[in-house]
Design a protein around this motif. Structure first.
Motif, PDB file in Angstrom:
ATOM      1  N   GLY A 146       8.604   1.439  -4.660  1.00 26.76           N
ATOM      2  CA  GLY A 146       7.576   0.516  -5.136  1.00 26.76           C
ATOM      3  C   GLY A 146       7.166  -0.480  -4.067  1.00 26.76           C
ATOM      4  O   GLY A 146       5.994  -0.854  -3.971  1.00 26.76           O
ATOM      5  N   LEU A 147       8.123  -0.891  -3.246  1.00 19.88           N
ATOM      6  CA  LEU A 147       7.813  -1.825  -2.164  1.00 19.88           C
ATOM      7  C   LEU A 147       6.910  -1.173  -1.122  1.00 19.88           C
ATOM      8  O   LEU A 147       5.972  -1.795  -0.619  1.00 19.88           O
ATOM      9  N   VAL A 148       7.192   0.079  -0.812  1.00 22.01           N
ATOM     10  CA  VAL A 148       6.353   0.805   0.151  1.00 22.01           C
ATOM     11  C   VAL A 148       4.952   0.998  -0.413  1.00 22.01           C
ATOM     12  O   VAL A 148       3.956   0.837   0.301  1.00 22.01           O
ATOM     13  N   ALA A 149       4.874   1.337  -1.696  1.00 23.59           N
ATOM     14  CA  ALA A 149       3.559   1.483  -2.327  1.00 23.59           C
ATOM     15  C   ALA A 149       2.795   0.165  -2.303  1.00 23.59           C
ATOM     16  O   ALA A 149       1.592   0.128  -2.024  1.00 23.59           O
ATOM     17  N   GLY A 150       3.488  -0.941  -2.582  1.00 20.12           N
ATOM     18  CA  GLY A 150       2.855  -2.245  -2.533  1.00 20.12           C
ATOM     19  C   GLY A 150       2.415  -2.615  -1.132  1.00 20.12           C
ATOM     20  O   GLY A 150       1.335  -3.188  -0.932  1.00 20.12           O
ATOM     21  N   LEU A 151       3.236  -2.272  -0.145  1.00 18.64           N
ATOM     22  CA  LEU A 151       2.876  -2.554   1.243  1.00 18.64           C
ATOM     23  C   LEU A 151       1.651  -1.742   1.656  1.00 18.64           C
ATOM     24  O   LEU A 151       0.794  -2.240   2.398  1.00 18.64           O
ATOM     25  N   THR A 152       1.565  -0.513   1.163  1.00 18.00           N
ATOM     26  CA  THR A 152       0.401   0.320   1.469  1.00 18.00           C
ATOM     27  C   THR A 152      -0.875  -0.313   0.936  1.00 18.00           C
ATOM     28  O   THR A 152      -1.892  -0.385   1.642  1.00 18.00           O
TER      29      THR A 152
END
Length: 218
Positions: A146-152
Motif C-alpha cells: 500500500g505504501l508503494v502504491a501511495g508513493l506511485t
C-alpha cells in the motif's frame, strides 16, 4: 520548429523534470512517512492514541491539502528564497513541490497503515515488542504494498505539479511548454511536450503498480 531544434530542448526539460520530481519525492518520503505514521498512531485504536495531537496534525495536513498548488507556490516564495537563495529554477521548485506533496503522501501512508490487521500488531505486542519496533518491524513491512502504491500516486501527482511549476519559471517540461508552446506559439512543441509528460506518467504508474503487485504476492 524542426525535430533537431526541439530535441535538445526536450532532453534538457525532461532532465530538469526528473531532477525536480526525484528530489521532491525523496524529501516527501522523508517527511511524509513519519507524519503518516503519527497520524495513524495517534488516532483512536492506534499504537499511541493522543486525540489532541491527532487533531492538530489532521488540521495541518488538511490545510496543506486544501491549497491549490499554484497558490501554494506563490505563498511559499519567501520560504523558497530562504532555503535555496532563489525563487526560480529547478532547485527552487523542489521546495513548493515537497510542501505540497507531504500532506498528500502522509494521508496515503495513514490509509495504508490502517489496513494492517490489528491482530498482527497485537501479536507483536504480546511478544514484547515496543512501539518503535512494532512500527519498524510489523506495520511498515505489512503495509509496504500500500505504501508503494501511495508513493506511485504521489510521484504521478508530483509530475503534474512540476509541470505547473513551469508557470513561475521552475524549469522542466512545464516551463518549456509555457515559454515555447504558449508564448511563442510553437504548437508542435506543445503537443510533443504533452506526449512526453503522458509517457513519463504512464511509465511511473506502470513501474509502481508492478512493484506493488510483486510485494503483495510476497
Amino acid at each position: 520548429m524542426t525535430w533537431s531544434e526541439m530535441s535538445p530542448l526536450l532532453w534538457e526539460a525532461t532532465g530538469q523534470t526528473a531532477v525536480m520530481v526525484g528530489w521532491s519525492t525523496l524529501f516527501t518520503v522523508l517527511f511524509g512517512l513519519p507524519l503518516g505514521v503519527c497520524l495513524a498512531g495517534t488516532d483512536r485504536g492506534g499504537l499511541f492514541p493522543t486525540p489532541a495531537v491527532r487533531r492538530v496534525l489532521g488540521l495541518v495536513v488538511n490545510v496543506g491539502r486544501s491549497l491549490p498548488f499554484i497558490v501554494l507556490m506563490i505563498a511559499v516564495i519567501p520560504v523558497t528564497r530562504v532555503l535555496t537563495g532563489t525563487t526560480i529554477g529547478t532547485a527552487a521548485a523542489v521546495v513548493p513541490l515537497t510542501i505540497g506533496a507531504v500532506p498528500f503522501f502522509a494521508r496515503l501512508v495513514e490509509t495504508a497503515l490502517r489496513e494492517v490487521g490489528r491482530d498482527v500488531v497485537q501479536a507483536a505486542e504480546a511478544m514484547g515488542a515496543g512501539r518503535a519496533r512494532v512500527v519498524a518491524r510489523v506495520l511498515l513491512p505489512e503495509a509496504l504494498p500500500g505504501l508503494v502504491a501511495g508513493l506511485t500516486v504521489t510521484v504521478v501527482t508530483l509530475i503534474s505539479y512540476s509541470a505547473m511549476a513551469g508557470v513561475i519559471g521552475g524549469g522542466g517540461l512545464g516551463d518549456l511548454a509555457v515559454r515555447y508552446g504558449y508564448q511563442r506559439f510553437e504548437t508542435t512543441l506543445m503537443v510533443v511536450t504533452v506526449v512526453v509528460l503522458v509517457v513519463v506518467v504512464q511509465l511511473a504508474q506502470t513501474l509502481g503498480d508492478a512493484v506493488a503487485r510483486r510485494l503483495s504476492h510476497r
